[in-house]
Scaffold this motif. Structure first.
Motif, short mmCIF file in Angstrom:
data_model
loop_
_atom_site.label_atom_id
_atom_site.label_comp_id
_atom_site.label_asym_id
_atom_site.label_seq_id
_atom_site.Cartn_x
_atom_site.Cartn_y
_atom_site.Cartn_z
N GLY A 3 -11.99 1.26 14.38
CA GLY A 3 -11.17 0.76 13.51
C GLY A 3 -9.91 0.29 14.00
O GLY A 3 -9.18 1.19 14.65
N ALA A 4 -9.53 -0.90 13.80
CA ALA A 4 -8.43 -1.44 14.48
C ALA A 4 -7.24 -1.65 13.15
O ALA A 4 -6.54 -2.79 13.08
CB ALA A 4 -8.56 -2.65 15.21
N GLY A 33 -7.66 -5.35 7.73
CA GLY A 33 -8.35 -4.47 6.83
C GLY A 33 -7.12 -4.26 5.73
O GLY A 33 -6.34 -5.13 5.37
N SER A 35 -4.55 -2.56 6.21
CA SER A 35 -3.12 -2.80 6.84
C SER A 35 -2.54 -4.33 6.77
O SER A 35 -1.38 -4.49 6.94
CB SER A 35 -3.17 -2.28 8.30
OG SER A 35 -3.88 -0.98 8.34
N ALA A 39 3.25 -3.25 1.34
CA ALA A 39 4.56 -3.56 1.05
C ALA A 39 5.38 -3.57 2.29
O ALA A 39 6.62 -3.88 2.01
CB ALA A 39 5.07 -2.85 -0.12
N ILE A 41 6.99 -0.92 4.08
CA ILE A 41 8.01 -0.35 4.08
C ILE A 41 7.50 1.12 4.97
O ILE A 41 6.31 1.94 4.73
CB ILE A 41 8.17 0.57 2.59
CG1 ILE A 41 8.49 -0.93 1.51
CG2 ILE A 41 9.44 1.15 2.68
CD1 ILE A 41 8.40 -0.42 0.19
N PRO A 246 -10.20 3.18 4.30
CA PRO A 246 -11.28 3.16 3.26
C PRO A 246 -12.64 3.52 3.45
O PRO A 246 -13.60 3.97 2.61
CB PRO A 246 -10.75 2.49 2.22
CG PRO A 246 -10.42 1.50 2.97
CD PRO A 246 -9.55 2.04 4.18
N GLY A 266 -5.17 -1.44 -4.57
CA GLY A 266 -3.83 -2.24 -4.89
C GLY A 266 -3.81 -3.75 -4.52
O GLY A 266 -4.64 -4.18 -3.54
N TYR A 267 -2.98 -4.45 -5.28
CA TYR A 267 -2.87 -5.89 -5.00
C TYR A 267 -1.94 -6.17 -4.39
O TYR A 267 -0.64 -5.91 -4.80
CB TYR A 267 -3.31 -6.68 -6.34
CG TYR A 267 -4.77 -6.34 -6.71
CD1 TYR A 267 -5.81 -7.19 -6.74
CD2 TYR A 267 -4.86 -5.30 -7.90
CE1 TYR A 267 -7.25 -6.68 -7.36
CE2 TYR A 267 -6.16 -4.80 -8.31
CZ TYR A 267 -7.15 -5.74 -8.20
OH TYR A 267 -8.41 -5.30 -8.74
N GLY A 343 -6.76 -4.57 -1.66
CA GLY A 343 -6.77 -3.74 -0.72
C GLY A 343 -7.21 -2.18 -1.42
O GLY A 343 -7.23 -2.09 -2.63
N ALA A 344 -7.41 -1.35 -0.45
CA ALA A 344 -7.71 -0.04 -1.13
C ALA A 344 -7.13 1.21 -0.04
O ALA A 344 -7.43 1.34 0.92
CB ALA A 344 -9.43 0.14 -1.14
N GLY A 371 -3.57 7.21 2.61
CA GLY A 371 -2.86 6.80 1.30
C GLY A 371 -1.87 5.75 1.21
O GLY A 371 -2.05 4.76 1.82
#
Ligand SMILES: Cc1cc2nc3c(=O)[nH]c(=O)nc-3n(C[C@H](O)[C@H](O)[C@H](O)COP(=O)(O)OP(=O)(O)OC[C@H]3O[C@@H](n4cnc5c(N)ncnc54)[C@H](O)[C@@H]3O)c2cc1C
Length: 408
Positions: A3-4, A33, A35, A39, A41, A246, A266-267, A343-344, A371
């Motif tokens: 997983g990168a 993915g 990432s 947003a 932050i 995920p 989330g979009y 994304g998830a 999360g």
């Protein structure tokens, strides 16, 4: 390293820096993915995690599919119901305070670990150190922040409560449709999360790490090693770290490791600002649950959460619900892309990640479930797990992030 994303790539850099021979395996490029789309932050100053709504009125609006805070696929609710009940229980005030306390050591290192990695990777140009701004349209919504602000004071987390004029002085392009704001001054924001993960991946390569294309679901035991099939042939390793965000259950499930992970989808979508309007930091419209984040691609609007199967088709209806509020707050122009990105967020009910040895599997390590805080915690996670794997005293106690907390 499987997983990168921001988590796996950060772990890979930390392991390579400690002299280990590391291969980073992903089926896509680094950072493509979950990432890719956050947003931006790095909120090391965060206190409470995202919680189950406590207002009955808001729950009714969500149920009626009118709220921008959350959406759901009705057919998915029975599957996610046990998770939602546990999330609801973990959203009691005493549990939120406990979460804030056990997450503090990790969150407190979040910005400094990013700064260190970005300096090595030459990625500091992607950082802005102007904090982030949370806006409240009503007195009630602002008053509900009182406990969080008290805890922030106890933890020594800097913030500046502002009235409308104070916030507009920071962000003059906003319209004053809100009454209160809090400026969380210590947060760092990133203007291109994909470029940041790519820069960390380039740093990993410069340290001698190798990046390979492969499917992590091929992971299996081969004599005393773990083996995964890659485009360059089978790869054997004594230790494997799984940071598949995920998708982690796809690999650990068949190994008999069942942990209560769900996804909060989330979009995002970018919009051009009208005229010369600009934002200098991310802005949360608290009652509407979306963030306006200034990115290289435009103003990125990220949505609240959606409860639906990870791989179900996108249903970006939250944009219809939030766009009137967003256009009222900021002069948004045309969208940049034809469709929103989906994304998830990989989430545990207690809003803590798992950063731990895997139960009952020698040489297997887990770093997932970050999360809403995955970008924030990638490098701190990388350091923690690398210290655990190399037998160095870890910079904080990893016990709260172990798998034992789900036992029973
Ligand atoms: C809308 C939105 C806004 C957000 N905003 C913020 C924010 O402002 N701040 C913050 O801190 N966090 C934020 N987050 C959360 C954050 O983006 C995630 O927690 C984080 O990206 C998770 O990183 P990861 O490395 O664990 O997972 P990922 O980035 O998903 O990485 C997992 C990797 O595994 C790979 N993979 C999956 N399956 C396989 C397989 N079978 N074989 C090989 N490779 C595989 C994928 O290709 C991927 O590269 C946000 C999330 C969303 C959705």
């Amino acid at each position: 390293m499987l997983g990168a994303g921001i988590v796996g790539t950060s772990v890979a850099v930390h392991l390579a820096k400690r002299g280990l021979a590391v291969a980073l395996v992903d089926r896509q490029g680094p950072g493509e993915g979950t990432s890719y789309g956050n947003a931006g932050i790095i909120e090391g100053n965060t206190v409470f995690p995202a919680a189950f709504p406590s207002s009955f009125t808001e729950l009714v609006r969500i149920a009626l599919k009118r709220s921008p805070l959350a959406n759901y696929h009705l057919a998915f609710l029975p599957r996610v119901a046990p998770w939602l009940m546990a999330f609801h229980a973990a959203s009691r005030l005493d549990r939120l305070i406990e979460t804030a306390r056990v997450m503090r050591p990790l969150l407190a290192r979040a910005v400094a670990e990013h700064e260190a990695l970005a300096a090595e990777a030459g990625a500091e140009r992607h950082f802005s150190r102007r904090g982030w701004l949370k806006l409240y349209r009503t007195d009630n919504a602002f008053a509900a922040q009182a406990t969080e602000l008290e805890l922030a004071a106890q933890f020594g987390i800097a913030n500046v409560p502002l009235n409308r004029e104070g916030a507009l002085a920071l962000e003059p392009a906003l319209n004053g449709v809100f009454r209160h704001a809090v400026h969380w001054t210590g947060a760092v924001s990133v203007n291109n999360p994909l470029a940041l993960t790519r820069a960390y991946a380039a740093r990993f390569a410069a340290l001698g790490g190798i990046t390979l294309a492969g499917d992590a679901r091929t992971l299996h035991r081969s004599n005393s090693y773990w083996r995964v099939d890659t485009a360059s042939g089978p790869l054997d390793a004594g230790d494997v770290v799984i940071a598949l965000g995920p998708w982690t259950p796809d690999v650990i499930g068949p190994l008999g490791i069942k942990l209560p992970l769900a996804v909060k989808r989330g979009y995002h979508r970018h919009f051009r600002p009208q005229g010369n309007a600009a934002l200098s930091r991310p802005v949360l419209d608290a009652e509407n649950g979306y963030v306006l984040a200034p990115m290289e691609q435009g103003i990125r609007i990220t949505t609240g959460v959606e409860f639906a199967a990870r791989d179900a088709a996108p249903t970006p209806v939250q944009f219809d619900r939030l766009l009137p509020a967003a256009r009222e707050l900021f002069p948004l122009g045309e969208p940049v892309e034809p469709q929103p990105w989906l994304g998830a967020r990989p989430c545990f009910t207690d809003s803590r990640p798992v950063i731990s040895r895997a139960p009952r599997q020698r040489g297997l390590w887990l770093a997932f479930g970050h999360g809403h805080w995955g970008l924030t915690l990638g490098p701190a996670t990388g350091r923690l797990i690398a210290e655990m794997m190399t037998g160095v005293t870890p910079f904080c106690d990893p016990k709260p992030y172990g798998t034992d907390r789900f036992a029973g």
